[in-house]
Structure formats: C-alpha cells, structure tokens
Design a protein around this motif. Sequence first.
Motif, mmCIF file in Angstrom:
data_model
loop_
_atom_site.group_PDB
_atom_site.id
_atom_site.type_symbol
_atom_site.label_atom_id
_atom_site.label_comp_id
_atom_site.label_asym_id
_atom_site.label_seq_id
_atom_site.Cartn_x
_atom_site.Cartn_y
_atom_site.Cartn_z
ATOM 1 N N THR A 1 40.932 -14.729 15.094
ATOM 2 C CA THR A 1 39.771 -14.989 14.227
ATOM 3 C C THR A 1 38.503 -14.390 14.824
ATOM 4 O OG1 THR A 1 40.789 -17.038 13.457
ATOM 5 C CG2 THR A 1 38.427 -16.819 13.108
ATOM 6 N N ARG B 1 36.095 -10.963 13.519
ATOM 7 C CA ARG B 1 34.632 -10.927 13.313
ATOM 8 C C ARG B 1 34.004 -9.719 14.002
ATOM 9 N NH1 ARG B 1 34.549 -16.802 13.968
ATOM 10 N NH2 ARG B 1 33.970 -16.555 16.155
ATOM 11 N N THR C 1 47.906 -15.985 9.318
ATOM 12 C CA THR C 1 46.667 -15.188 9.268
ATOM 13 C C THR C 1 46.259 -14.838 7.834
ATOM 14 O OG1 THR C 1 47.903 -13.103 9.551
ATOM 15 C CG2 THR C 1 47.055 -14.171 11.555
ATOM 16 N N ILE D 1 42.585 -14.942 6.962
ATOM 17 C CA ILE D 1 41.611 -14.270 7.839
ATOM 18 C C ILE D 1 41.439 -12.835 7.350
ATOM 19 C CG2 ILE D 1 40.925 -13.811 10.226
ATOM 20 C CD1 ILE D 1 43.171 -15.705 11.158
#
Length: 167
Positions: free
Chosen positions: A22, A26, A58, A61
């Motif tokens: 995660t 970003r 995931t 995400i």
Amino acid sequence: MSRAVCPGSFDPVTLGHLDIITTAARLFDEVVVAIGVNPSKSRLFAPEERIEMLERATDGIAGVRVAGFTGLVTDFCTEHDVQAIVKGLRAASDFDYELPMAQMNHALTGVETVFLPTSTGTSFVSSSLVKEVASFGGDVTAFVPDFVHERLVARIAERRAPDGGAR
Ligand code: PNS
C-alpha cells in the motif's frame, strides 16, 4: 511512468506485506507484486494459490498488479521496465539480510532498492511466524486478511489429515 516491484514468497500474504504494498503504491505509478515461484522450494501454498490470494488481497489498491516469476529478480525488473525493488524492513536484522541482496542486484543491472519501514503494528508479522502459530492452533486473525485465514486453517487441517492432504 515509475514502476516498482515488491518481490517475495508470500506464503501466504500477510497484513505486513499489504502495509508495504500500500505504501509503495502511493510512491510509484505502478507496483508489480512479484511472487517467486521457484519449484524447488517447499511451500504451504502452490504458486497459483499464492498469486490468486495476492490478487484478491490487493484488489482495492490502485496501481497494483500481481505476477509470478522464476529466476533472478533483476531479470524480472529488466523485462518489466521496473526501476526499483521495494523491500519492507521490520528490524535491523532485515536490513543485514537485505543489504547484500540490494547491492548485488545493483551490481548486476543498476536497479535500485528502496527500503520502507513497516508500520509498528506489523513489525513482528511474517508468513513463517503466522504459519507456525496457526499450526499450533494460535489465533492469527489479526495478521492476515480474513479469507487468507480461512485458507490457512483449512490447509493446515488438510496437511494433518491421515492422507497428509495429498492433492
Ligand atoms: O519472501 P522471501 O522468501 O524473503 O522472498 C525471497 C525472494 C523471492 C524475494 C528472493 O528469494 C528473490 O529475490 N529470489 C529471486 C532470485 C534472485 O534474484 N536471487 C538473487 C538475489 S541477490
């Protein structure tokens, strides 16, 4: 486009892995979670199971995709135009283990390794500890996604079955 790889065995994926993935998502436009599928290593979950669990874990995400790989992680980086290898650091011992690999990978192709500290809540979590605790009946629900926990408990029970869970 910046692209990073998070390589690992993910046997099985834990909340510690997802914490790092995660954070990486970003920082980079795309993150490829690369699951080492070296057939000579004995794992609790087969490569296709680990891939499927990672895909599900995931799913929410953005910018993350999952792939299996064999061979050198540096070759994977070259083939997939990956600029950075992301590794999570739980403790200084992880750094001691990871540093020579990062340096070797850089010497091979120039690929950089980015170390990310794990969050404090997951700094003690590893797939191997989760498997060991679960195998003795300990509660590991706080350390893996719920669906992974179900699969883990089922797989351990299968392995205990009289036929050894032969599949
Ligand atoms: O979750 P793990 O078991 O620590 O993951 C290990 C993995 C798959 C990341 C590591 O074994 C690896 O990178 N394997 C690929 C082979 C390779 O490139 N070896 C040279 C490293 S310098």
